[in-house]
Design an enzyme around this catalytic site. Structure first.
Site, PDB file in Angstrom:
ATOM      1  N   LYS A  35      13.047 -10.715   3.567  1.00 51.16           N
ATOM      2  CA  LYS A  35      12.087 -10.336   2.515  1.00 51.16           C
ATOM      3  C   LYS A  35      12.683  -9.233   1.641  1.00 51.16           C
ATOM      4  CE  LYS A  35       9.820  -7.161   5.743  1.00 51.16           C
ATOM      5  NZ  LYS A  35       8.662  -6.999   6.670  1.00 51.16           N
ATOM      6  N   ARG A 131      -3.614  -4.415   9.844  1.00 49.68           N
ATOM      7  CA  ARG A 131      -2.911  -4.668   8.593  1.00 49.68           C
ATOM      8  C   ARG A 131      -3.070  -6.147   8.284  1.00 49.68           C
ATOM      9  NH1 ARG A 131       3.581  -4.013   7.923  1.00 49.68           N
ATOM     10  NH2 ARG A 131       3.403  -6.061   8.908  1.00 49.68           N
ATOM     11  N   TYR A 260      16.511  20.087 -15.027  1.00 50.28           N
ATOM     12  CA  TYR A 260      15.120  20.386 -15.392  1.00 50.28           C
ATOM     13  C   TYR A 260      14.575  21.554 -14.572  1.00 50.28           C
ATOM     14  CZ  TYR A 260      14.638  15.994 -18.016  1.00 50.28           C
ATOM     15  OH  TYR A 260      14.761  14.970 -18.922  1.00 50.28           O
ATOM     16  N   MET A 308      16.026  10.878 -13.969  1.00 50.98           N
ATOM     17  CA  MET A 308      15.845   9.431 -13.827  1.00 50.98           C
ATOM     18  C   MET A 308      17.186   8.706 -13.810  1.00 50.98           C
ATOM     19  SD  MET A 308      13.695   6.796 -16.243  1.00 50.98           S
ATOM     20  CE  MET A 308      12.180   7.724 -16.096  1.00 50.98           C
TER      21      MET A 308
HETATM   22  C1  LIG Z   1       9.081  -6.972   7.955  1.00 50.77           C
HETATM   23  C2  LIG Z   1       8.528  -7.772   9.059  1.00 50.77           C
HETATM   24  C3  LIG Z   1       9.349  -8.156  10.120  1.00 50.77           C
HETATM   25  C4  LIG Z   1      10.750  -7.621  10.301  1.00 50.77           C
HETATM   26  O1  LIG Z   1      10.630  -6.340  10.865  1.00 50.77           O
HETATM   27  P1  LIG Z   1      11.923  -5.452  11.148  1.00 50.77           P
HETATM   28  O2  LIG Z   1      11.386  -4.252  11.836  1.00 50.77           O
HETATM   29  O3  LIG Z   1      12.500  -5.143   9.829  1.00 50.77           O
HETATM   30  O4  LIG Z   1      12.820  -6.258  11.998  1.00 50.77           O
HETATM   31  C5  LIG Z   1       8.824  -9.003  11.067  1.00 50.77           C
HETATM   32  N1  LIG Z   1       7.556  -9.448  10.981  1.00 50.77           N
HETATM   33  C6  LIG Z   1       6.722  -9.097   9.988  1.00 50.77           C
HETATM   34  C7  LIG Z   1       5.337  -9.609   9.959  1.00 50.77           C
HETATM   35  C8  LIG Z   1       7.175  -8.230   8.993  1.00 50.77           C
HETATM   36  O5  LIG Z   1       6.349  -7.867   8.016  1.00 50.77           O
END
Ligand SMILES: *Cc1c(COP(=O)(O)O)cnc(C)c1O
Length: 380
Positions: A35, A131, A260, A308
């Site tokens: 991801k 979550r 700054y 930035m």
């Molecule tokens: C991001 C995520 C993972 C991977 O987790 P890591 O700690 O990066 O290995 C696995 N399952 C879900 C649902 C996630 O959101």
């Protein structure tokens, strides 16, 4: 063709080595979580599959479709989508979908039925962090609806997934509770007539510490990129180096204020180097007055507030030449700061540092083992 002043080198060999480690540690049950552009590392799907991953996990359908478009034929799971997501496109591209509510399940089933196809679905239970995932209270109804829709042919429940909240602390009592919620959820699913062939609970921390082991698949993200949230493994290799180029240098007198707010005042005559990266490229401003970089084999402090687009480095007696290369972070084997140090300087975790590097930085995939040079500039 753009000319890049900063480069993010992705060490594919390190990622392959980490993937091979997890493939072995999980007995080949490795889902590589790619991801957020593979945690900011870019196009590495083919590498992790070659190194032993058997499937890929992402959040959105768009991420999954992009992997298909890049030629990935392995199973792909997408687990975070709104009810009006393009489930038809996902089913049409053989993408597994994780579903966490009956509304989502109906939407997936309807899309599949319109195509005359059967969607492969993983039911997602919230084992304890409030979550994502169906709550334990919603779970039995979700399983029953899933069974009804299976009977109609629109979906097949191939998996059950959960995600742990405290796996980076193996002694935390929550780990046992969450395993229990997960095994109960699996039992409920079977009692309601479902027969998922795979269950998956563990991500990196739960795999490294063992608190999420014993199920059919491990979803590993951070660990592929050398990040161990539990801090217990010494087998993982970081996979990014960020370098940039000196734009100009100058000598300043003692008492000169820098940046700054003039928050930093030089206590002696010294030399400064101007670097063309800043918080707009993902380097957290919170690291101001703490961060260091490596140049001419020495650590030098970044001085003044981050801008930035720019950082200023105090290079002491060295007056750097325009065009000299400066290492912002890397694996650490040449003395350069690591991503872990940057996370520490900015009060965050390594994940956030690696996923924030912006589009003004070229991503270059390099296979360090073979000594091969740049193979691909993903953003060019
Ligand atoms: C991001 C995520 C993972 C991977 O987790 P890591 O700690 O990066 O290995 C696995 N399952 C879900 C649902 C996630 O959101």
């Amino acid at each position: 063709m753009m000319s890049w002043t900063s480069e993010l080198v992705v060490h594919d060999e390190a990622i392959r080595s980490n993937a091979a480690y997890f493939a072995a540690a999980t007995g080949g049950r490795l889902m590589a979580v790619l991801k957020a552009d593979a945690f900011g590392h870019g196009a590495i799907a083919h590498s992790v599959l070659a190194a032993g991953a058997t499937s890929i996990g992402v959040t959105s359908i768009d991420e999954a479709l992009a992997l298909r478009a890049a030629g990935v034929q392995a199973p792909i799971l997408s687990w975070l989508n709104p009810v009006d997501a393009d489930f038809a496109a996902a089913v049409g591209a053989d993408i597994d979908l994780a579903v966490q509510s009956t509304r989502l399940l109906y939407a997936v089933s309807r899309a599949a039925a319109r195509l005359g196809r059967c969607a492969r679905v993983h039911l997602h239970i919230d084992v304890g962090m409030a979550r994502d995932g169906a709550s334990a209270a919603e779970w039995p109804a979700l399983c029953s609806v899933a069974r009804e829709l299976e009977a109609l042919g629109g979906v097949r429940i191939v998996g059950v997934m959960g995600h742990m909240s405290c796996a980076d602390r193996p002694d935390h009592p929550q780990n046992r509770r969450e395993r229990l919620v997960f095994t109960n959820a699996l039992r409920t699913a079977r009692r309601r007539g479902l027969s998922p062939s795979v269950a998956h609970l563990a991500a990196t921390a739960a795999t490294v510490t063992g608190v999420g082991s014993g199920f059919g698949l491990h979803r590993i993200g951070a660990g592929l990129f050398g990040i161990d949230p539990s801090g217990t493994s010494d087998r993982l290799r970081p996979a990014l180096s960020l370098t940039t180029t000196v734009i100009r240098s100058r000598e300043i007198a003692a008492g000169t204020g820098i940046g700054y707010g003039l928050e930093h005042v030089a206590d002696r005559r010294t030399n400064l180097a101007l670097l063309p990266v800043g918080y707009g490229d993902g380097l957290p401003r919170a690291a101001s007055e703490r961060a260091e970089v490596l140049v001419r084999s020495r650590r030098r402090p970044v001085v003044g507030r981050f801008s930035m687009d720019m950082l200023v480095v105090d290079t002491g007696d060295d007056l750097l030449a325009p065009g000299e290369t400066v290492t912002v972070f890397g694996p650490g084997d040449r003395g350069e700061p690591t991503v872990a140090e940057w996370a520490d300087w900015s009060g965050t975790i390594e994940h956030e540092i690696v996923t924030r590097i912006g589009s003004r930085v070229a991503r270059i995939h390099r296979s360090t083992a073979s000594g091969a040079m740049a193979q691909e500039v993903a953003h060019a």
